[in-house]
Design a protein around this motif. Structure first.
Motif, PDB file in Angstrom:
ATOM      1  N   ILE A 271       0.777  -1.382   0.034  1.00 54.04           N
ATOM      2  CA  ILE A 271       0.077  -0.031  -0.044  1.00 54.04           C
ATOM      3  C   ILE A 271       1.354   1.087  -0.382  1.00 54.04           C
ATOM      4  O   ILE A 271       0.972   2.555  -1.077  1.00 54.04           O
ATOM      5  CB  ILE A 271      -1.069  -0.550   1.022  1.00 54.04           C
ATOM      6  N   ILE A 272       1.905   1.259   0.800  1.00 51.17           N
ATOM      7  CA  ILE A 272       2.326   2.872   0.589  1.00 51.17           C
ATOM      8  C   ILE A 272       3.308   3.026   0.192  1.00 51.17           C
ATOM      9  O   ILE A 272       3.767   3.045  -0.867  1.00 51.17           O
ATOM     10  CB  ILE A 272       3.383   2.474   2.332  1.00 51.17           C
ATOM     11  N   GLY A 273       3.563   1.597  -0.694  1.00 53.10           N
ATOM     12  CA  GLY A 273       4.418   1.487  -2.221  1.00 53.10           C
ATOM     13  C   GLY A 273       3.374   1.767  -3.798  1.00 53.10           C
ATOM     14  O   GLY A 273       3.825   2.627  -4.559  1.00 53.10           O
ATOM     15  N   GLY A 274       2.535   1.481  -3.291  1.00 55.01           N
ATOM     16  CA  GLY A 274       1.919   2.612  -4.326  1.00 55.01           C
ATOM     17  C   GLY A 274       0.569   1.629  -4.472  1.00 55.01           C
ATOM     18  O   GLY A 274      -0.620   1.679  -5.511  1.00 55.01           O
ATOM     19  N   THR A 275       0.995   0.535  -4.949  1.00 53.53           N
ATOM     20  CA  THR A 275      -0.597  -0.477  -5.050  1.00 53.53           C
ATOM     21  C   THR A 275      -2.022  -0.003  -4.157  1.00 53.53           C
ATOM     22  O   THR A 275      -2.451  -0.487  -3.784  1.00 53.53           O
ATOM     23  CB  THR A 275      -0.328  -2.146  -4.663  1.00 53.53           C
ATOM     24  N   LEU A 276      -2.452   0.142  -5.414  1.00 52.89           N
ATOM     25  CA  LEU A 276      -4.041   0.904  -5.179  1.00 52.89           C
ATOM     26  C   LEU A 276      -4.886  -0.407  -4.690  1.00 52.89           C
ATOM     27  O   LEU A 276      -5.037  -1.997  -4.696  1.00 52.89           O
ATOM     28  CB  LEU A 276      -5.119   1.409  -6.553  1.00 52.89           C
ATOM     29  N   LEU A 277      -5.279  -0.793  -2.993  1.00 46.70           N
ATOM     30  CA  LEU A 277      -6.031  -1.601  -2.239  1.00 46.70           C
ATOM     31  C   LEU A 277      -7.515  -2.280  -3.236  1.00 46.70           C
ATOM     32  O   LEU A 277      -7.664  -2.938  -2.553  1.00 46.70           O
ATOM     33  CB  LEU A 277      -6.339  -0.710  -0.932  1.00 46.70           C
ATOM     34  N   SER A 278      -8.157  -1.280  -4.059  1.00 45.70           N
ATOM     35  CA  SER A 278      -9.289  -1.854  -4.195  1.00 45.70           C
ATOM     36  C   SER A 278      -8.997  -2.394  -5.836  1.00 45.70           C
ATOM     37  O   SER A 278      -9.734  -2.485  -6.072  1.00 45.70           O
ATOM     38  CB  SER A 278      -9.860  -0.643  -4.408  1.00 45.70           C
ATOM     39  N   GLY A 279      -7.273  -2.211  -5.892  1.00 46.62           N
ATOM     40  CA  GLY A 279      -6.674  -3.042  -7.471  1.00 46.62           C
ATOM     41  C   GLY A 279      -7.145  -2.163  -8.491  1.00 46.62           C
ATOM     42  O   GLY A 279      -7.646  -1.117  -8.370  1.00 46.62           O
ATOM     43  N   GLY A 280      -6.295  -2.869 -10.167  1.00 49.03           N
ATOM     44  CA  GLY A 280      -6.255  -1.615 -11.262  1.00 49.03           C
ATOM     45  C   GLY A 280      -5.170  -1.305 -10.762  1.00 49.03           C
ATOM     46  O   GLY A 280      -4.579  -0.393 -12.396  1.00 49.03           O
ATOM     47  N   ARG A 281      -4.448  -0.502 -10.311  1.00 43.56           N
ATOM     48  CA  ARG A 281      -2.903  -0.540 -10.042  1.00 43.56           C
ATOM     49  C   ARG A 281      -2.171  -1.097  -9.284  1.00 43.56           C
ATOM     50  O   ARG A 281      -2.007  -1.472  -8.035  1.00 43.56           O
ATOM     51  CB  ARG A 281      -2.785   0.947  -9.460  1.00 43.56           C
ATOM     52  N   GLY A 282      -1.094  -1.518  -9.405  1.00 49.13           N
ATOM     53  CA  GLY A 282       0.598  -1.959  -8.874  1.00 49.13           C
ATOM     54  C   GLY A 282       1.786  -1.989  -9.198  1.00 49.13           C
ATOM     55  O   GLY A 282       1.683  -1.714 -10.202  1.00 49.13           O
ATOM     56  N   THR A 283       2.326  -1.894  -8.336  1.00 50.10           N
ATOM     57  CA  THR A 283       3.917  -1.548  -9.059  1.00 50.10           C
ATOM     58  C   THR A 283       4.982  -2.333  -7.578  1.00 50.10           C
ATOM     59  O   THR A 283       4.879  -2.306  -6.551  1.00 50.10           O
ATOM     60  CB  THR A 283       4.187   0.016  -8.455  1.00 50.10           C
ATOM     61  N   ILE A 284       5.559  -3.538  -8.729  1.00 48.24           N
ATOM     62  CA  ILE A 284       6.827  -3.509  -7.692  1.00 48.24           C
ATOM     63  C   ILE A 284       7.496  -3.405  -6.716  1.00 48.24           C
ATOM     64  O   ILE A 284       8.204  -3.557  -5.737  1.00 48.24           O
ATOM     65  CB  ILE A 284       7.615  -4.867  -9.098  1.00 48.24           C
ATOM     66  N   VAL A 285       8.221  -2.126  -7.684  1.00 50.53           N
ATOM     67  CA  VAL A 285       9.366  -1.192  -7.119  1.00 50.53           C
ATOM     68  C   VAL A 285       9.429  -0.799  -6.019  1.00 50.53           C
ATOM     69  O   VAL A 285       9.566  -0.834  -4.779  1.00 50.53           O
ATOM     70  CB  VAL A 285       9.860  -0.416  -7.845  1.00 50.53           C
ATOM     71  N   GLY A 286       7.740   0.259  -6.418  1.00 49.85           N
ATOM     72  CA  GLY A 286       7.021   0.628  -4.598  1.00 49.85           C
ATOM     73  C   GLY A 286       7.030  -0.031  -3.719  1.00 49.85           C
ATOM     74  O   GLY A 286       7.209   0.016  -2.299  1.00 49.85           O
ATOM     75  N   SER A 287       6.665  -1.785  -4.424  1.00 50.81           N
ATOM     76  CA  SER A 287       6.213  -2.657  -2.747  1.00 50.81           C
ATOM     77  C   SER A 287       7.540  -3.163  -2.527  1.00 50.81           C
ATOM     78  O   SER A 287       7.732  -2.925  -0.947  1.00 50.81           O
ATOM     79  CB  SER A 287       5.432  -3.944  -3.396  1.00 50.81           C
ATOM     80  N   VAL A 288       8.512  -2.935  -3.035  1.00 51.76           N
ATOM     81  CA  VAL A 288       9.777  -3.604  -2.239  1.00 51.76           C
ATOM     82  C   VAL A 288      10.148  -2.702  -1.286  1.00 51.76           C
ATOM     83  O   VAL A 288      10.899  -1.893  -0.052  1.00 51.76           O
ATOM     84  CB  VAL A 288      11.271  -3.687  -3.553  1.00 51.76           C
ATOM     85  N   LEU A 289      10.439  -1.468  -2.125  1.00 53.10           N
ATOM     86  CA  LEU A 289      10.740   0.067  -0.916  1.00 53.10           C
ATOM     87  C   LEU A 289       9.819   0.072   0.135  1.00 53.10           C
ATOM     88  O   LEU A 289      10.778   0.651   1.227  1.00 53.10           O
ATOM     89  CB  LEU A 289      11.026   1.470  -2.094  1.00 53.10           C
ATOM     90  N   GLY A 290       8.738  -0.115  -0.008  1.00 53.93           N
ATOM     91  CA  GLY A 290       7.887  -0.176   1.101  1.00 53.93           C
ATOM     92  C   GLY A 290       8.452  -0.963   1.999  1.00 53.93           C
ATOM     93  O   GLY A 290       8.174  -1.130   3.723  1.00 53.93           O
ATOM     94  N   VAL A 291       9.075  -2.323   1.775  1.00 53.91           N
ATOM     95  CA  VAL A 291       9.832  -3.491   2.723  1.00 53.91           C
ATOM     96  C   VAL A 291      10.677  -2.787   2.949  1.00 53.91           C
ATOM     97  O   VAL A 291      10.953  -2.652   4.254  1.00 53.91           O
ATOM     98  CB  VAL A 291       9.766  -4.365   1.990  1.00 53.91           C
ATOM     99  N   LEU A 292      11.413  -2.688   2.704  1.00 50.72           N
ATOM    100  CA  LEU A 292      12.543  -1.623   3.466  1.00 50.72           C
ATOM    101  C   LEU A 292      12.391  -0.506   3.412  1.00 50.72           C
ATOM    102  O   LEU A 292      13.093  -0.457   5.220  1.00 50.72           O
ATOM    103  CB  LEU A 292      13.654  -1.312   2.455  1.00 50.72           C
ATOM    104  N   VAL A 293      11.666   0.463   3.607  1.00 51.36           N
ATOM    105  CA  VAL A 293      11.789   1.254   5.262  1.00 51.36           C
ATOM    106  C   VAL A 293      11.043   0.546   6.237  1.00 51.36           C
ATOM    107  O   VAL A 293      11.446   0.453   7.216  1.00 51.36           O
ATOM    108  CB  VAL A 293       9.682   1.564   4.369  1.00 51.36           C
ATOM    109  N   PHE A 294       9.912  -0.486   6.354  1.00 45.34           N
ATOM    110  CA  PHE A 294       9.752  -1.086   7.113  1.00 45.34           C
ATOM    111  C   PHE A 294      10.777  -1.631   8.318  1.00 45.34           C
ATOM    112  O   PHE A 294      10.670  -1.721   9.093  1.00 45.34           O
ATOM    113  CB  PHE A 294       8.069  -2.353   6.398  1.00 45.34           C
ATOM    114  N   THR A 295      11.211  -2.263   7.031  1.00 43.93           N
ATOM    115  CA  THR A 295      12.568  -3.640   6.984  1.00 43.93           C
ATOM    116  C   THR A 295      13.155  -2.445   8.176  1.00 43.93           C
ATOM    117  O   THR A 295      13.934  -3.402   9.661  1.00 43.93           O
ATOM    118  CB  THR A 295      13.239  -4.413   7.013  1.00 43.93           C
ATOM    119  N   THR A 296      13.955  -1.235   7.719  1.00 43.11           N
ATOM    120  CA  THR A 296      14.747  -0.602   8.312  1.00 43.11           C
ATOM    121  C   THR A 296      14.479   0.171   9.872  1.00 43.11           C
ATOM    122  O   THR A 296      15.001   0.361  10.994  1.00 43.11           O
ATOM    123  CB  THR A 296      14.980   0.468   7.639  1.00 43.11           C
TER     124      THR A 296
END
Length: 335
Positions: A271-296
């Motif tokens: 979600i924080i990476g930009g994938t739309l919760l209702s569907g129709g848009r997703g971003t792998i790069v944003g999701s990975v950045l979100g993972v790195l933010v939370f892990t850090t």
């Protein structure tokens, strides 16, 4: 209804609107990079000798790898308009099934094969229930969560299963690092690249976005929506199986408590990476950045001996802020 009529059931977005959404996606990724850079500065300022140590940075990336692989699969599911609450439980079940004494007798290949097969099998059950059984994704995956957790507990009887296969354990030691990069991180990178290619450069990815944007229009345009959803949950299960194997390497054991709250972390990162919760848009790069933010964030809190409840509050605030920004982005893009 003809195919041309079907295509017209969904009004095309203005060209400027799509360009605005694309620009905002780039800005969001840059913003996440800025947040990550700020966190690195905070970690370096509060614990310079510990946080900036090579071993700690390797640890952060290694820990991000497990949940990161799960998040890649979750991104596809959410992009299609679905949800998967069972990923953490599937990781737990796959990890304990792959570390039983009977499985370990087959060595490295036996553990890897079992983890992947269990993950895919669970994904298959989810996909069949949702795509062909007509169940709501929330209910179906919630049922899988409870069932997989219960089965994992039954297999282990509450005990930790220690891995004794040296070839598996060797992947977690520094001697196995490639140019200073842990093998788990390389696997995460490979899954990320593959996920990005599939979502952005293949027909499968375009169908995933279409199903999430408007399932009825996608069906009328000739897409087998049920089969597509089945494939997506299979993909999520596959990612859970791979993550379970990485977790086995990282911890050297299998436990029924593995993957605790992974579903929330994966959804939050997407979600924080930009994938739309209702569907129709997703971003792998944003999701990975979100993972790195939370892990850090988790690493910084651990190094500073801060309580986990404060960490959860911080994560919750980030999620709320991300959803608010996401809603405004969609509204502006449609304007």
């Amino acid at each position: 209804m003809t195919l041309s009529t079907a295509k017209n059931t969904e009004a095309p977005a203005p060209e400027g609107g799509w360009r605005t959404l694309g620009l905002r996606a780039d800005v969001r990724n840059l913003s996440l990079l800025g947040v990550l850079a700020a966190l690195i500065v905070v970690g370096g300022f509060t614990r310079p000798d510990e946080f900036l140590a090579t071993s700690n940075l390797q640890l952060v990336l290694t820990q991000a790898s497990v949940i990161g692989v799960v998040t890649v699969g979750m991104t596809f599911v959410i992009t299609s308009g679905g949800i998967d609450l069972s990923v953490g439980a599937i990781v737990a079940l796959a990890s304990v099934w792959a570390t039983t004494l009977a499985t370990q007798e087959y060595g490295f290949a036996g553990i890897l094969f079992t983890a992947v097969v269990v993950g895919v099998a669970c994904g298959l059950v989810n996909g069949l229930l949702i795509a062909y059984g007509g169940m709501v994704p929330f209910i179906a995956t919630l049922a899988m969560l409870a069932s997989a957790r219960g089965l994992a507990l039954q297999i282990t009887d509450g005990r930790t299963q220690i891995v004794t296969v040296e070839s598996v354990l060797d992947l977690g030691i520094p001697d196995s690092y490639v140019l200073g990069i842990p093998p788990l991180v390389l696997v995460f990178a490979a899954v990320t690249v593959a996920g990005w290619m599939i979502l952005n450069r293949t027909t499968f990815g375009r169908r995933t976005v279409a199903v999430g944007g408007n399932p009825e229009a996608a069906r009328l345009a000739g897409i087998d929506v049920r089969r597509q959803r089945l494939y997506l949950y299979l993909l999520s299960g596959l990612c859970c199986g791979i993550a379970a194997f990485l977790l086995i390497v990282l911890s050297g054991s299998g436990q029924n408590t593995n993957g605790n709250l992974y579903e929330l972390d994966a959804i939050a990162a997407a979600i924080i990476g930009g994938t739309l919760l209702s569907g129709g848009r997703g971003t792998i790069v944003g999701s990975v950045l979100g993972v790195l933010v939370f892990t850090t964030i988790t690493n910084i809190f651990a190094l500073n001996n801060l309580q986990s409840d404060v960490q959860q509050i911080a994560k919750g605030a980030i999620i709320v802020a991300a959803v608010l920004v996401q809603r405004r982005t969609v509204r502006d893009g449609e304007a």
